[in-house]
Design an enzyme around this catalytic site. Structure first.
Site, mmCIF file in Angstrom:
data_model
loop_
_atom_site.group_PDB
_atom_site.id
_atom_site.type_symbol
_atom_site.label_atom_id
_atom_site.label_comp_id
_atom_site.label_asym_id
_atom_site.label_seq_id
_atom_site.Cartn_x
_atom_site.Cartn_y
_atom_site.Cartn_z
ATOM 1 N N LYS A 261 22.653 -11.581 -18.875
ATOM 2 C CA LYS A 261 22.438 -12.959 -18.419
ATOM 3 C C LYS A 261 23.497 -13.946 -18.886
ATOM 4 O O LYS A 261 23.536 -15.079 -18.395
ATOM 5 C CB LYS A 261 21.051 -13.447 -18.884
ATOM 6 C CG LYS A 261 19.899 -12.727 -18.228
ATOM 7 C CD LYS A 261 19.902 -12.914 -16.725
ATOM 8 C CE LYS A 261 18.830 -12.127 -16.030
ATOM 9 N NZ LYS A 261 19.161 -11.883 -14.608
ATOM 10 N N TYR B 8 15.806 -9.747 -13.195
ATOM 11 C CA TYR B 8 17.109 -9.072 -13.314
ATOM 12 C C TYR B 8 18.103 -9.587 -12.268
ATOM 13 O O TYR B 8 19.265 -9.857 -12.576
ATOM 14 C CB TYR B 8 16.938 -7.559 -13.179
ATOM 15 C CG TYR B 8 18.163 -6.769 -13.589
ATOM 16 C CD1 TYR B 8 19.118 -6.391 -12.649
ATOM 17 C CD2 TYR B 8 18.368 -6.395 -14.911
ATOM 18 C CE1 TYR B 8 20.245 -5.671 -13.004
ATOM 19 C CE2 TYR B 8 19.499 -5.678 -15.286
ATOM 20 C CZ TYR B 8 20.443 -5.318 -14.327
ATOM 21 O OH TYR B 8 21.562 -4.606 -14.699
ATOM 22 N N TYR C 68 19.425 2.047 -18.209
ATOM 23 C CA TYR C 68 19.001 1.468 -19.484
ATOM 24 C C TYR C 68 18.065 2.476 -20.130
ATOM 25 O O TYR C 68 17.053 2.835 -19.525
ATOM 26 C CB TYR C 68 18.266 0.149 -19.265
ATOM 27 C CG TYR C 68 19.126 -0.989 -18.757
ATOM 28 C CD1 TYR C 68 19.371 -1.142 -17.401
ATOM 29 C CD2 TYR C 68 19.681 -1.903 -19.642
ATOM 30 C CE1 TYR C 68 20.159 -2.184 -16.930
ATOM 31 C CE2 TYR C 68 20.459 -2.953 -19.185
ATOM 32 C CZ TYR C 68 20.694 -3.082 -17.829
ATOM 33 O OH TYR C 68 21.481 -4.117 -17.367
ATOM 34 N N HIS D 72 24.981 -3.442 -6.262
ATOM 35 C CA HIS D 72 23.977 -2.477 -6.733
ATOM 36 C C HIS D 72 22.593 -2.940 -6.306
ATOM 37 O O HIS D 72 22.182 -4.058 -6.634
ATOM 38 C CB HIS D 72 24.035 -2.334 -8.264
ATOM 39 C CG HIS D 72 25.091 -1.389 -8.730
ATOM 40 N ND1 HIS D 72 25.067 -0.792 -9.963
ATOM 41 C CD2 HIS D 72 26.225 -0.935 -8.124
ATOM 42 C CE1 HIS D 72 26.118 -0.004 -10.108
ATOM 43 N NE2 HIS D 72 26.831 -0.074 -9.002
ATOM 44 N N PRO E 242 22.787 -9.102 -24.811
ATOM 45 C CA PRO E 242 23.380 -8.655 -23.541
ATOM 46 C C PRO E 242 22.475 -7.774 -22.686
ATOM 47 O O PRO E 242 22.831 -7.455 -21.552
ATOM 48 C CB PRO E 242 24.606 -7.874 -24.018
ATOM 49 C CG PRO E 242 24.252 -7.415 -25.389
ATOM 50 C CD PRO E 242 23.415 -8.505 -25.975
HETATM 51 C C1 PHB Z 1 28.270 -4.145 -19.017
HETATM 52 O O1 PHB Z 1 28.648 -3.549 -17.996
HETATM 53 O O2 PHB Z 1 29.055 -4.415 -19.949
HETATM 54 C C2 PHB Z 1 26.832 -4.511 -19.129
HETATM 55 C C3 PHB Z 1 25.993 -4.281 -18.074
HETATM 56 C C4 PHB Z 1 24.656 -4.612 -18.173
HETATM 57 C C5 PHB Z 1 24.180 -5.186 -19.312
HETATM 58 C C6 PHB Z 1 25.038 -5.449 -20.368
HETATM 59 C C7 PHB Z 1 26.376 -5.108 -20.277
HETATM 60 O O3 PHB Z 1 22.884 -5.499 -19.410
#
Ligand code: PHB
Ligand code: APR
Length: 397
Positions: free
Chosen positions: A303, A391, A207, A78, A299
């Site tokens: 990280k 990120y 997000y 990505h 989460p």
């Molecule tokens: C996930 O795909 O479970 C996931 C992806 C990004 C995040 C947290 C969890 O920041």
């Protein structure tokens, strides 16, 4: 019950999560032997649903370890992700903003399966259902571990112990309280997550910051999606049937993403708490902690796995230097070197959580400030660059 001294290894590894397994693989590649002790059975370890965003540095480490075949074949690179602010979306172009770095969508569950398969293929002892693991003589020159397996008392002698047994493990607790210091932050909300075999609503992650709370649209593959919404920790799953979750996701992700949502039955649904935690130091005598055993991140920044990977990279390099050249410099520097990167990732995860979640106690002024920071990021390349470089993963130093 008498103890049989039947095992010896240069490095005893407690815990067969990604930290322990990756360390064992990296050491094996460099000719250092290890034994991995895991309290649960293989099916349990391989079934745990966890996040799945790999930083470039983690991808590089899995390649160095030679466990990248399935990731290369099935992982989704990505180059960016989107931020949705009260329904309006803008993109963070990771590749452009970082001069070429990106992330890889490849589930932690798959990483763990690949590492267990590699461990078995090379014949490193990986002992599942090892109970009553106890660490001994950590400050001596010959530490050892005792445990029971199939009711029999066993002993593993070693030079070093790697505590990779997660937050609830025995390793951190083996460090006397007055020889460690912990830093803790619990967040007043959780994440309600669902996994469903439906195509993701967008090709990249979203997000979302919304008046109702945070939401995240993620995926495991082009046919399996992972979604999260911010929720109260007291939430009862029975009050959140799938349709209610899909409805709420459509609201929080905004009309553009909502249009792309394919609904379907959830195959997994659970609530996870959010927490920031760090234990210092990450070393006590011959015991070295790595991964969730010594730090937890919320989460939001994905990280957790990446920090575990950078810890074991530092630790593997230090152990390889010790066995290769009897040089203790890496071991001496391990804790401070790893903690320097841990605290930066803690800061980013805490900041990104603060930027995108609704805190129950915040007043209207603070809500406006949160909105203003998001508006600033939307319009500032400098702000987007800072977000992007954290990120994709800060450089390993
Ligand atoms: C996930 O795909 O479970 C996931 C992806 C990004 C995040 C947290 C969890 O920041
Ligand atoms: N004896 C042996 N094994 C133990 C013990 C014990 N006393 N206690 C815990 N374990 C095992 C657990 O069963 C688990 O399999 O240690 C392993 C620790 O693995 P993880 O919790 O996955 O921790 P880590 O390898 O550090 O990976 C960190 O996992 O939780 C995610 O977000 C986190 O992505 C991050 C990653």
């Amino acid at each position: 019950m008498s103890q049989t001294t039947d095992l010896r290894a240069q490095v005893a590894i407690i815990g067969a999560g990604p930290a322990g397994l990756l360390l064992s693989q990296l050491l094996h590649v460099a000719g250092v032997d290890s034994v991995v002790l895991e309290q649960r059975d293989q099916a349990y370890v391989e079934a745990r649903i966890r996040a799945g965003i790999l930083e470039q540095t983690t991808v590089d480490l899995l390649r160095r370890a030679g466990v990248d075949a399935r990731m290369n074949a099935q992982g989704l690179p990505h180059d960016g992700f989107s931020l949705a602010v009260d329904g309006e979306t803008f993109r963070i172009d990771l590749r452009d903003l970082t001069g070429g770095s990106s992330v890889m969508v490849y589930g932690q569950t798959e990483v763990t399966k690949d590492l267990i398969a590699a461990c078995k293929a090379r014949g490193t002892p990986l002992i599942f259902e090892a109970a009553d693991v106890t660490l001994h003589d950590l400050e001596g020159a010959s530490p050892y571990v005792t445990f029971t397996k199939d009711g029999e008392a066993r002993r593993l002698d070693c030079d070093f112990i790697a505590g990779c047994d997660g937050y609830h493990g025995v390793s951190r607790a083996s460090i006397p309280e007055d020889r460690r210091r912990t830093f803790d932050r619990a967040y007043p909300f959780g994440w309600l997550g669902i996994l469903a075999d439906v195509p993701p609503c967008e090709a990249e992650l979203i997000y979302a910051r919304h008046e109702n709370g945070f939401a995240l649209a993620s995926m495991r593959s082009p046919t399996r999606s992972r979604y999260y919404i911010q929720c109260d920790m007291g939430l009862r799953l029975e009050d959140w049937p799938d349709d209610r979750i899909w409805d709420e996701l459509a609201v929080r992700l905004g009309p553009a993403a909502a249009h792309g949502i394919t609904r379907g039955p959830s195959i997994e649904k659970s609530v996870a708490p959010l927490r920031s935690f760090v234990c210092e130091p990450m070393r006590f005598g011959r015991l070295f902690l790595a991964g969730d055993a010594c730090h937890i991140v919320p989460p939001t920044g994905a990280k957790g796995l990446n920090l575990a990977a950078s810890d074991v990279r530092f630790l593997a390099d230090a152990l390889i230097l010790f066995y290769g050249r009897s040089d203790e410099a890496g071991l001496e520097a391990y804790s401070s070197r790893a903690l320097a990167r841990v605290w930066k990732a803690e800061r980013f995860s805490w900041w990104f959580t603060g930027l995108t979640h609704r805190f129950p106690e915040t007043d209207s002024f603070t809500r406006r400030i949160q909105r203003a920071e998001l508006d600033y990021i939307r319009g500032s390349r400098a702000a987007q660059t800072a977000l992007a470089e954290n990120y994709v993963g800060l450089p390993i130093q």
